[in-house]
Structure formats: structure tokens, C-alpha cells
Design a protein around this motif. Structure first.
Motif, PDB file in Angstrom:
ATOM      1  N   ALA A 204       0.833  -1.213   0.000  1.00 41.81           N
ATOM      2  CA  ALA A 204       0.000   0.000   0.000  1.00 41.81           C
ATOM      3  C   ALA A 204       0.864   1.258   0.000  1.00 41.81           C
ATOM      4  N   GLY A 205       1.928   1.255   0.808  1.00 38.61           N
ATOM      5  CA  GLY A 205       2.812   2.419   0.833  1.00 38.61           C
ATOM      6  C   GLY A 205       3.524   2.637  -0.483  1.00 38.61           C
ATOM      7  N   ILE A 206       3.980   1.543  -1.104  1.00 43.97           N
ATOM      8  CA  ILE A 206       4.638   1.637  -2.407  1.00 43.97           C
ATOM      9  C   ILE A 206       3.683   2.199  -3.453  1.00 43.97           C
ATOM     10  N   SER A 207       2.430   1.734  -3.426  1.00 46.04           N
ATOM     11  CA  SER A 207       1.434   2.172  -4.412  1.00 46.04           C
ATOM     12  C   SER A 207       1.198   3.676  -4.318  1.00 46.04           C
ATOM     13  N   VAL A 208       0.996   4.161  -3.102  1.00 43.14           N
ATOM     14  CA  VAL A 208       0.718   5.593  -2.926  1.00 43.14           C
ATOM     15  C   VAL A 208       1.939   6.427  -3.281  1.00 43.14           C
ATOM     16  N   PHE A 209       3.116   5.970  -2.858  1.00 39.42           N
ATOM     17  CA  PHE A 209       4.347   6.709  -3.141  1.00 39.42           C
ATOM     18  C   PHE A 209       4.591   6.804  -4.642  1.00 39.42           C
ATOM     19  N   ALA A 264       0.626  11.803   1.617  1.00 36.52           N
ATOM     20  CA  ALA A 264       1.089  11.832   3.002  1.00 36.52           C
ATOM     21  C   ALA A 264      -0.014  11.379   3.954  1.00 36.52           C
ATOM     22  N   LYS A 265      -1.244  11.844   3.723  1.00 33.07           N
ATOM     23  CA  LYS A 265      -2.371  11.438   4.545  1.00 33.07           C
ATOM     24  C   LYS A 265      -2.608   9.933   4.460  1.00 33.07           C
ATOM     25  N   VAL A 266      -2.560   9.409   3.230  1.00 32.32           N
ATOM     26  CA  VAL A 266      -2.799   7.980   3.056  1.00 32.32           C
ATOM     27  C   VAL A 266      -1.696   7.157   3.695  1.00 32.32           C
ATOM     28  N   ARG A 267      -0.436   7.574   3.531  1.00 30.52           N
ATOM     29  CA  ARG A 267       0.668   6.830   4.137  1.00 30.52           C
ATOM     30  C   ARG A 267       0.567   6.819   5.663  1.00 30.52           C
ATOM     31  N   HIS A 268       0.194   7.973   6.248  1.00 27.46           N
ATOM     32  CA  HIS A 268       0.048   8.037   7.688  1.00 27.46           C
ATOM     33  C   HIS A 268      -1.100   7.143   8.152  1.00 27.46           C
ATOM     34  N   ALA A 269      -2.175   7.097   7.366  1.00 25.42           N
ATOM     35  CA  ALA A 269      -3.307   6.237   7.736  1.00 25.42           C
ATOM     36  C   ALA A 269      -2.917   4.772   7.680  1.00 25.42           C
ATOM     37  N   ILE A 270      -2.060   4.424   6.700  1.00 28.94           N
ATOM     38  CA  ILE A 270      -1.629   3.030   6.556  1.00 28.94           C
ATOM     39  C   ILE A 270      -0.679   2.642   7.669  1.00 28.94           C
TER      40      ILE A 270
END
Length: 271
Positions: A204-209, A264-270
Motif C-alpha cells: 500500500a505504501g509503495i502504491s501511494v508513493f 502523506a495522509k494515506v501513508r500516515h493512515a496506513i
């Protein structure tokens, strides 16, 4: 001179002759390389243009002010195309990167001698070719437009996503996999219940990044005919419409800032 420590106290002592000569030889080689590179750069540089650059930059900046705000209506559709290029391209890359990553990881590859080298070659090839080069080739093959931009982003992103994902797969806790295998699970069930849950946060982090990176890369693909807001930017530059150029640059900056905030919001949520 060299510094040594004895009982917490600094002691100065002279280096031996051999070490000193090696150090001076290293400095001499580095200086020679620097001088040679500087001479090569100087021969191929028109210094008159360099000294005149601040004046030209100031003149160009004056022509770009104020931005042509009414032109923003012409940018909404290209901006939407740019977002679609980044988003769909990222999704396609993830779909293709997952099997490549499993084939590249030592603990999941079907064959270390055959399949893994092929997967690693795909990863290296994808990461070695810039998205603009992918776009140039794909515009020639499939024609100009958004489709070429989507494929360029996808092909460029496969290597990035697969590399990070296969490294995450290799770092999983093997005890969880062994526990699933001990229950008599099939190979697919081992992957689904032993490996996937452990790599999902990384995935998930890789996808958002990568999506965040692709937003920026997709803004310039239009310069080579691959659709998006880059087409408008290229047309405005060619027509010397600098007030339009300044507005397009502001829109691109705003888009990148919003994408940074969302990622950034999505990564923090993950996490």
C-alpha cells in the motif's frame, strides 16, 4: 599528520611515507580529472550566453506576469487527463509488478536459475528507461495521446514497484509461512495467508508513493505528445505565450502539492 587516541587523549603522529604518498597521489588524480572536465565543459559552453542568463531570466519572468487566469478553463480537461495518466498507469504497473516481484524474490520464485534472472532483468530494464523515453517510443508505436502516456507511466513504474515489493517479500517472517504450510495449505493458500498479509502494508505504501511520483512525471509527457497538461505547456511555449506558461506552471505546482498532501495522509493512515 594523523590523530590517534590513547586513554581518551588525542595524540598527533606523522603518517608513514607510503600512506602520505598515496594520499597526495589521490589528490593529484582528482585535481587532474577536475581540470580535464572543466576544460571539456568550457570548450562546449558559450560563456556569453551564461553571463547574459540573469538578464534573459529577468526578461522572461517579466513577460510571464501576470498569469492569464481566464486560460484556466482550457486547462481543466488536460489536467484531468494528466491525473488519469498517473492513476491508471500506476494501477497497470501494480498489476504487472506483483507477479514480477514474486518471481524475483528468492523465497517465492519458481526458479532461482531461470525465472528470477528474467524477473530481475524486467525490473532493471523498466527502471533504466526514463518515462519520457518510454513515451517517445510508445507515441511512435500507438500514436500520440493519453493511451501512450498511460503505458509510458506503467512501464516506467513496474521496476520501481516490483523492486521494493520483492525486497519486502524477502524480509517476511518465515515462521508464519511455515505455520500455514504445516496446516496442509496449498501453494496459493500459503501465499494468500502467509505472505500477502505481511507485505500488504508495504504494498500500500509503495502504491501511494509511486502514484505521487507519477503525478509529477505525467505533467511533462505531453511535451512528446503523450497527452496531458504537457501538451498545453508545449503549445504555449512554442507560441511564446508566456502568461499562459506561468499559469500552467502554477497549476502543475498546485497539483503536485495536493498529490503530496493526499499521499502523506494515506501513508500516515496506513502506517
Amino acid at each position: 599528520m594523523a590523530i590517534a587516541e590513547r586513554n581518551g587523549e588525542k595524540i598527533w603522529r606523522r603518517r608513514d611515507r607510503k600512506k602520505q604518498l598515496i594520499i597526495w597521489a589521490g589528490w593529484l588524480v582528482a585535481t587532474a580529472i577536475f581540470v580535464a572536465c572543466w576544460q571539456l565543459i568550457s570548450e562546449k559552453t558559450i560563456w556569453m550566453f551564461v553571463w547574459d542568463a540573469p538578464t534573459q531570466a529577468g526578461d522572461l519572468a517579466a513577460r510571464m506576469v501576470p498569469p492569464k487566469w481566464p486560460y484556466i478553463q482550457e486547462l481543466l480537461r488536460p489536467l484531468w487527463d494528466t491525473l488519469n495518466i498517473a492513476t491508471i498507469g500506476t494501477l497497470l504497473a501494480l498489476i504487472m509488478a506483483v507477479p514480477v516481484a514474486f518471481c524475483a524474490a528468492r523465497n517465492t520464485t519458481p526458479s532461482v536459475l531461470i525465472v528470477r534472472p528474467v524477473a530481475l532483468f524486467i525490473i532493471v530494464a523498466s527502471r533504466s528507461i526514463n518515462s519520457l523515453i518510454w513515451a517517445l517510443m510508445l507515441v511512435t508505436i500507438v500514436g500520440p495521446g493519453v493511451f501512450a502516456g498511460i503505458l509510458a507511466i506503467a512501464f516506467r513504474s513496474i521496476g520501481f514497484c516490483a523492486k521494493l515489493l520483492y525486497e519486502a517479500i524477502e524480509e517476511i517472517d518465515e515462521r508464519q509461512v511455515e505455520a500455514v504450510e504445516a496446516s496442509g495449505a496449498s501453494g496459493a493458500q500459503v501465499i494468500a495467508y502467509g505472505i500477502v498479509p505481511q507485505v500488504m502494508p508495504a504494498f500500500a505504501g509503495i502504491s501511494v508513493f509511486r502514484w505521487d511520483i507519477n503525478i509529477r512525471e505525467s505533467t511533462v509527457l505531453g511535451l512528446v505528445g503523450a497527452g496531458g497538461i504537457g501538451l498545453q505547456l508545449n503549445a504555449s511555449i512554442m507560441n511564446l505565450a508566456w502568461t499562459q506558461v506561468s499559469l500552467i506552471l502554477l497549476v502543475i505546482i498546485a497539483t503536485v502539492i495536493v498529490s503530496e498532501w493526499v499521499s502523506a495522509k494515506v501513508r500516515h493512515a496506513i502506517i
